[in-house]
Design an enzyme around this catalytic site. Structure first.
Site, short mmCIF file in Angstrom:
data_model
loop_
_atom_site.label_atom_id
_atom_site.label_comp_id
_atom_site.label_asym_id
_atom_site.label_seq_id
_atom_site.Cartn_x
_atom_site.Cartn_y
_atom_site.Cartn_z
N SER A 130 -11.21 -8.44 6.12
CA SER A 130 -10.78 -9.04 7.38
C SER A 130 -12.00 -9.44 8.19
O SER A 130 -13.04 -8.77 8.15
CB SER A 130 -9.93 -8.04 8.18
OG SER A 130 -8.58 -8.08 7.73
N ASP B 104 -7.01 3.03 -7.97
CA ASP B 104 -8.25 3.25 -7.23
C ASP B 104 -8.71 4.69 -7.46
O ASP B 104 -8.31 5.60 -6.74
CB ASP B 104 -8.02 2.98 -5.75
CG ASP B 104 -9.29 3.22 -4.92
OD1 ASP B 104 -10.31 3.61 -5.52
OD2 ASP B 104 -9.26 3.02 -3.70
N ASP C 19 -1.37 -1.83 -3.98
CA ASP C 19 -2.71 -1.73 -3.38
C ASP C 19 -3.14 -0.26 -3.35
O ASP C 19 -2.39 0.60 -2.86
CB ASP C 19 -2.62 -2.30 -1.96
CG ASP C 19 -3.97 -2.52 -1.31
OD1 ASP C 19 -4.96 -2.70 -2.03
OD2 ASP C 19 -4.01 -2.55 -0.05
N HIS C 20 -4.30 0.05 -3.87
CA HIS C 20 -4.85 1.41 -3.84
C HIS C 20 -3.93 2.47 -4.44
O HIS C 20 -3.69 3.52 -3.81
CB HIS C 20 -5.24 1.82 -2.40
CG HIS C 20 -6.38 1.01 -1.85
ND1 HIS C 20 -7.68 1.21 -2.22
CD2 HIS C 20 -6.38 -0.03 -0.97
CE1 HIS C 20 -8.45 0.34 -1.59
NE2 HIS C 20 -7.69 -0.43 -0.83
N SER D 122 0.85 -1.20 0.00
CA SER D 122 0.00 0.00 0.00
C SER D 122 0.88 1.24 0.00
O SER D 122 2.10 1.17 0.20
CB SER D 122 -0.88 0.01 1.25
OG SER D 122 -0.07 0.25 2.38
N ILE E 265 -6.88 -9.01 2.68
CA ILE E 265 -6.85 -9.14 4.14
C ILE E 265 -5.59 -8.47 4.68
O ILE E 265 -4.48 -8.85 4.32
CB ILE E 265 -6.88 -10.64 4.55
CG1 ILE E 265 -8.20 -11.27 4.10
CG2 ILE E 265 -6.70 -10.78 6.07
CD1 ILE E 265 -8.26 -12.78 4.21
N HIS F 54 -12.68 -1.11 5.09
CA HIS F 54 -11.34 -1.30 5.64
C HIS F 54 -11.30 -1.18 7.17
O HIS F 54 -12.13 -0.48 7.74
CB HIS F 54 -10.37 -0.28 5.03
CG HIS F 54 -10.15 -0.49 3.56
ND1 HIS F 54 -10.67 0.34 2.60
CD2 HIS F 54 -9.49 -1.46 2.89
CE1 HIS F 54 -10.33 -0.10 1.41
NE2 HIS F 54 -9.62 -1.19 1.55
N GLY F 55 -10.30 -1.84 7.76
CA GLY F 55 -10.05 -1.65 9.18
C GLY F 55 -10.73 -2.67 10.08
O GLY F 55 -11.33 -3.65 9.60
N HIS G 139 -12.26 -5.92 -1.31
CA HIS G 139 -11.39 -5.25 -0.33
C HIS G 139 -12.05 -5.37 1.04
O HIS G 139 -13.19 -5.82 1.15
CB HIS G 139 -11.22 -3.77 -0.71
CG HIS G 139 -10.24 -3.57 -1.81
ND1 HIS G 139 -9.03 -2.96 -1.62
CD2 HIS G 139 -10.27 -3.95 -3.11
CE1 HIS G 139 -8.37 -2.95 -2.76
NE2 HIS G 139 -9.10 -3.53 -3.69
P1 13P Z 1 -8.98 -5.08 5.80
O1 13P Z 1 -8.76 -3.81 6.52
O2 13P Z 1 -10.37 -5.59 6.01
O3 13P Z 1 -7.96 -6.13 6.15
O4 13P Z 1 -8.85 -4.79 4.22
C1 13P Z 1 -7.60 -4.74 3.59
C2 13P Z 1 -7.68 -4.21 2.21
O5 13P Z 1 -8.71 -4.12 1.59
C3 13P Z 1 -6.41 -3.82 1.57
O6 13P Z 1 -6.62 -3.23 0.34
O1 G3H Z 2 -6.45 -0.69 2.07
C1 G3H Z 2 -5.91 -0.54 3.13
C2 G3H Z 2 -4.83 -1.46 3.56
O2 G3H Z 2 -5.21 -2.12 4.73
C3 G3H Z 2 -3.52 -0.75 3.69
O3 G3H Z 2 -3.54 0.11 4.77
O4 G3H Z 2 -2.51 2.22 3.92
O5 G3H Z 2 -2.50 1.64 6.37
O6 G3H Z 2 -1.06 0.39 4.78
P1 G3H Z 2 -2.33 1.18 4.97
ZN ZN Z 3 -8.36 -2.08 0.16
#
Ligand code: 13P
Ligand code: G3H
Ligand code: ZN
Length: 332
Positions: free
Chosen positions: A237, A116, A94-95, A56, A278, A190-191, A234
């Site tokens: 978790s 994204d 990621d993103h 990320s 995840i 997320h989170g 996405h």
């Molecule tokens: P979680 O916060 O649910 O683990 O999602 C992670 C995610 O989507 C990373 O792009």
């Molecule tokens: O999409 C979110 C991921 O969990 C990455 O989170 O930007 O804190 O590394 P982060």
């Molecule tokens: Zn994500």
């Protein structure tokens, strides 16, 4: 310019096609440090699961993009050392939030990128995604895009619903952008706080919060519009209660942390959802382990002693996700 192929990495194309046919999903685990990466690779090698290593923007800021890229390259060699002859490992951004960032990852050896642009107006999302796709495809790098906005925990239920992906847009979006996979919004976020207690009901027997179900009707409608097209979830978790309880009982404070029930992810994995992201669960496992070791042994000051236990916790978590939730074991 470094090609991911020279690094022993693969893109997502074949992986996703097989996952859709086989009714399972590929785990996409975020990594920020060595222990996470070791745990991911050990779990994937031991279960023979294809795996997506996600980097990320936050990870790049924390650990440095160059270091993370070389770590992923090292991970391929580590996987072979563990007896995984032909590791199926993707290095994914990621993103990604700009063309420049996606380009720099393509140029630097990533085998997959996400652009994204889901927060932009529809036509701007299309234009930016298309630009990234045109660049990445020249190097056989696959591109994930996003349509719909993942709800934040602050959102009202009503506005969360209005952020769901609109199935009537997906054909136009996929056709005009040429993206390889599509992240959709069906109620994940997320989170570790995916729902407010007000959005949940309580199980009368256990007193635990039960979150509202994912919008499988939206997923079904997307799949009907785009048969066989790779879909990504996405925010997947499950926020395992055992880690939350452990953290809270050892001085932590995670009140009403709640995730997506694993049965729902299992159901999604059997459909065209072929990549499940995840990250938070790994953070919880890491934190629970560190709190446990430092509580039990207050005199410990060797980081290997608590980071090592954190690595074991994460490896167990990753294996559980692979085998019991995503069903990707034995597929690589
Ligand atoms: P979680 O916060 O649910 O683990 O999602 C992670 C995610 O989507 C990373 O792009
Ligand atoms: O999409 C979110 C991921 O969990 C990455 O989170 O930007 O804190 O590394 P982060
Ligand atoms: Zn994500």
């Amino acid at each position: 310019m470094v090609s991911y192929k020279e690094l022993g990495l693969v893109n997502t194309r074949e992986m996703f096609a097989k996952a859709i046919k086989g009714g399972y999903a590929i785990p996409a685990f975020n990594f920020n440090n060595m222990e996470q990466l070791q745990a991911i690779i050990k779990a994937a090698a031991e279960t023979k699961s294809p795996v997506i290593l996600q980097v990320s923007k936050g990870a790049r800021n924390y650990a440095n993009q160059t270091l993370l890229r070389y770590m992923a390259q090292g991970a391929v060699e580590y996987a072979k050392e563990l007896g995984w002859e032909k590791p199926q490992i993707v290095l994914h951004l990621d993103h990604g939030d700009s063309f420049e960032l996606c380009k720099s990852c393509v140029d630097f050896g990533f085998s997959s990128v996400m652009i994204d642009a889901s927060s932009l107006p529809y036509e701007e999302n299309i234009a930016l995604t298309k630009k990234v796709v045109e660049y990445a495809h020249q190097y056989d790098v696959t591109v994930e895009a996003e349509l719909g906005v993942l709800a934040g925990v602050e959102d009202e239920v009503a506005s969360a619903v209005s952020h769901y992906t609109k199935p009537e847009e997906v054909v136009d979006f996929a056709t005009r952008t040429g993206c390889d996979s599509l992240a959709i919004s069906i109620g994940t976020s997320h989170g570790a706080y995916k729902f407010t207690p007000e959005q949940c009901t309580r199980d009368p027997k256990t007193g635990k919060l039960v979150p509202p179900p994912l919008a499988f009707d939206v997923l079904d409608a997307v799949m009907e519009q785009l048969p066989g097209f790779p879909i990504v979830l996405h925010g997947s978790s499950s926020v395992p209660q055992e880690y939350v309880d452990m953290i809270n009982s050892l001085g932590g404070k995670l009140p009403d942390a709640i995730g997506i029930p694993e049965e729902q992810l299992r159901k999604a994995a059997k459909s065209a959802v072929c990549k499940i992201n995840i990250d938070s669960d790994s953070r919880l496992a890491f934190t629970a382990a560190v709190r446990k070791v430092l509580t039990e042994k207050p005199g410990e000051f060797d980081p290997r002693k608590y980071c090592g236990v954190a690595r074991d916790f994460m490896e167990e978590l990753y294996k559980h996700k692979i085998i019991d939730v995503l069903g990707s074991d034995g597929k690589a």
